[in-house]
Design a protein around this motif. Structure first.
Motif, PDB file in Angstrom:
ATOM      1  N   SER A  42     -37.920  36.659  80.664  1.00 16.58           N
ATOM      2  CA  SER A  42     -38.611  37.948  80.602  1.00 16.58           C
ATOM      3  C   SER A  42     -37.634  39.111  80.547  1.00 16.58           C
ATOM      4  CB  SER A  42     -39.501  38.115  81.844  1.00 16.58           C
ATOM      5  OG  SER A  42     -40.116  39.393  81.883  1.00 16.58           O
ATOM      6  N   ASN A  43     -38.088  40.197  79.937  1.00 14.48           N
ATOM      7  CA  ASN A  43     -37.359  41.462  80.063  1.00 14.48           C
ATOM      8  C   ASN A  43     -37.542  41.983  81.487  1.00 14.48           C
ATOM      9  OD1 ASN A  43     -40.197  42.128  79.478  1.00 14.48           O
ATOM     10  ND2 ASN A  43     -39.485  44.247  79.348  1.00 14.48           N
ATOM     11  N   HIS A  44     -36.851  43.073  81.821  1.00 14.91           N
ATOM     12  CA  HIS A  44     -36.843  43.531  83.223  1.00 14.91           C
ATOM     13  C   HIS A  44     -36.946  45.050  83.257  1.00 14.91           C
ATOM     14  CE1 HIS A  44     -36.474  42.949  87.382  1.00 14.91           C
ATOM     15  NE2 HIS A  44     -35.203  42.616  87.514  1.00 14.91           N
ATOM     16  N   ASP A  49     -41.588  42.903  88.415  1.00 18.31           N
ATOM     17  CA  ASP A  49     -41.745  42.085  87.208  1.00 18.31           C
ATOM     18  C   ASP A  49     -42.033  40.621  87.500  1.00 18.31           C
ATOM     19  OD1 ASP A  49     -41.403  44.249  85.557  1.00 18.31           O
ATOM     20  OD2 ASP A  49     -39.270  43.907  85.227  1.00 18.31           O
ATOM     21  N   ALA A  53     -44.766  38.639  85.512  1.00 21.04           N
ATOM     22  CA  ALA A  53     -44.305  37.536  84.658  1.00 21.04           C
ATOM     23  C   ALA A  53     -44.980  36.237  85.082  1.00 21.04           C
ATOM     24  CB  ALA A  53     -42.787  37.401  84.749  1.00 21.04           C
ATOM     25  N   ILE A 147     -40.906  36.257  76.941  1.00 21.52           N
ATOM     26  CA  ILE A 147     -42.061  37.118  77.187  1.00 21.52           C
ATOM     27  C   ILE A 147     -41.589  38.565  77.317  1.00 21.52           C
ATOM     28  CG2 ILE A 147     -43.237  35.246  78.401  1.00 21.52           C
ATOM     29  CD1 ILE A 147     -42.921  36.823  80.987  1.00 21.52           C
ATOM     30  N   ILE A 149     -42.824  42.331  79.155  1.00 15.19           N
ATOM     31  CA  ILE A 149     -43.703  43.009  80.111  1.00 15.19           C
ATOM     32  C   ILE A 149     -43.540  44.512  79.921  1.00 15.19           C
ATOM     33  CG2 ILE A 149     -44.183  43.386  82.557  1.00 15.19           C
ATOM     34  CD1 ILE A 149     -42.966  40.667  83.108  1.00 15.19           C
ATOM     35  N   ILE A 173     -48.550  41.993  78.888  1.00 16.23           N
ATOM     36  CA  ILE A 173     -47.719  40.795  79.000  1.00 16.23           C
ATOM     37  C   ILE A 173     -47.899  40.003  77.711  1.00 16.23           C
ATOM     38  CG2 ILE A 173     -47.185  38.722  80.337  1.00 16.23           C
ATOM     39  CD1 ILE A 173     -48.805  40.089  82.667  1.00 16.23           C
ATOM     40  N   ILE A 175     -46.508  36.882  75.276  1.00 15.53           N
ATOM     41  CA  ILE A 175     -45.760  35.629  75.294  1.00 15.53           C
ATOM     42  C   ILE A 175     -45.386  35.256  73.865  1.00 15.53           C
ATOM     43  CG2 ILE A 175     -45.803  33.202  75.996  1.00 15.53           C
ATOM     44  CD1 ILE A 175     -48.106  34.084  77.951  1.00 15.53           C
ATOM     45  N   MET A 198     -37.348  38.780  72.184  1.00 10.13           N
ATOM     46  CA  MET A 198     -37.782  39.576  73.333  1.00 10.13           C
ATOM     47  C   MET A 198     -37.909  41.046  72.955  1.00 10.13           C
ATOM     48  SD  MET A 198     -35.414  37.805  76.277  1.00 10.13           S
ATOM     49  CE  MET A 198     -35.775  39.046  77.520  1.00 10.13           C
TER      50      MET A 198
END
Length: 263
Positions: A42-44, A49, A53, A147, A149, A173, A175, A198
């Motif tokens: 996942s990004n942050h 998060d 996530a 993914i 967010i 979100i 995917i 991403m």
């Protein structure tokens, strides 16, 4: 594996989201495998998060074991919860143990969650990522699932006051398509492909987000969309300054400890 803590935490979180009327857009859940291991990358953008996530796998009935910095596990409140949910502590100065724990979990069929940027992105774009997630997927023979967010940065992010009780915040979100790296691949190339996917997911989430910042509130919008968040270059400079200050504090503590020991 005993799941005494995780289900009640999820139930509590879902109840809070409902009370706050958070508006979720969750797409691509069919790409989460119903069984077997996977590395969820996942990004942050916020301190929350890992909660959001984890929702990516909820429709598939799966739980995510996140790799998170050791300091969270040292917290007297968060620590017992993190351990109870079987998340994996990461000591950045001694990462071999956490890497081994993640591989063991992946090979036993768990989904491991990774924030490959390591720290929150102040620019709200995807920072450079390292090849660790790719190497874990290859070593354990599982897919990588990217993914994106978007939205939680409005609740609590770096350099901003917590607003975790804000109501009516949209949370997106998305995917992406699973990736299946294998031994012999160019890991740096695969990592770049992961970064690109991403970034595409995040840009889609940002451009299609239903809310527009109000006057004076455009701090949560990335610069490329006209917001006042730092550019990637400005964010990198701020991160470097923060790292230098952290290193200086650590050196000062070690020096102080050395003086006390010599006394």
């Amino acid at each position: 594996m005993s799941e005494i803590v995780y289900p009640p935490v999820i139930k509590t979180a879902l109840g809070l989201f409902k009370a706050l009327n958070l508006k979720f857009r969750l797409e691509g859940t069919e790409k989460i495998p119903s069984t077997g291991g996977a590395v969820l990358v996942s990004n942050h953008v916020s301190y929350l998060d890992f909660i959001f996530a984890g929702l990516a796998t909820h429709p598939a009935g799966r739980l995510v074991r996140f790799m998170a910095k050791k300091e969270i596990f040292d917290n007297r409140v968060a620590g017992p919860l993190m351990r109870g949910m079987h998340h994996i502590p990461v000591d950045r100065e001694a990462g071999a143990a956490s890497y081994k724990a993640a591989l063991t979990a992946l090979k036993s069929g768990e989904i491991i969650g990774v924030f490959a940027e390591a720290t929150i992105s102040r620019s709200f774009t995807v920072k450079d990522i390292k090849s660790g997630a790719v190497r874990m997927a290859v070593a354990s023979g599982v897919p990588l699932i990217p993914i994106a967010i978007w939205g939680p940065q409005r609740l609590w992010t770096k350099g901003r006051k917590r607003r975790i009780l804000q109501r009516n915040i949209p949370v997106t979100i998305l995917i992406g398509e699973p990736m299946y790296p294998k031994r012999g691949d160019d890991y740096d190339k695969v990592t770049q492909e992961l970064h690109d996917q991403m970034s595409e997911l995040l840009e889609k989430a940002q451009r299609e987000y239903t809310d527009i910042p109000k006057a004076g509130e455009d701090w949560w919008q990335p610069a490329y969309l006209g917001g006042s968040a730092p550019t990637p270059e400005e964010a990198a400079k701020l991160d470097a300054e923060e790292a230098e200050a952290r290193a200086a504090r650590r050196a000062a503590r070690e020096a102080e400890a050395g003086e006390k020991k010599s006394d």
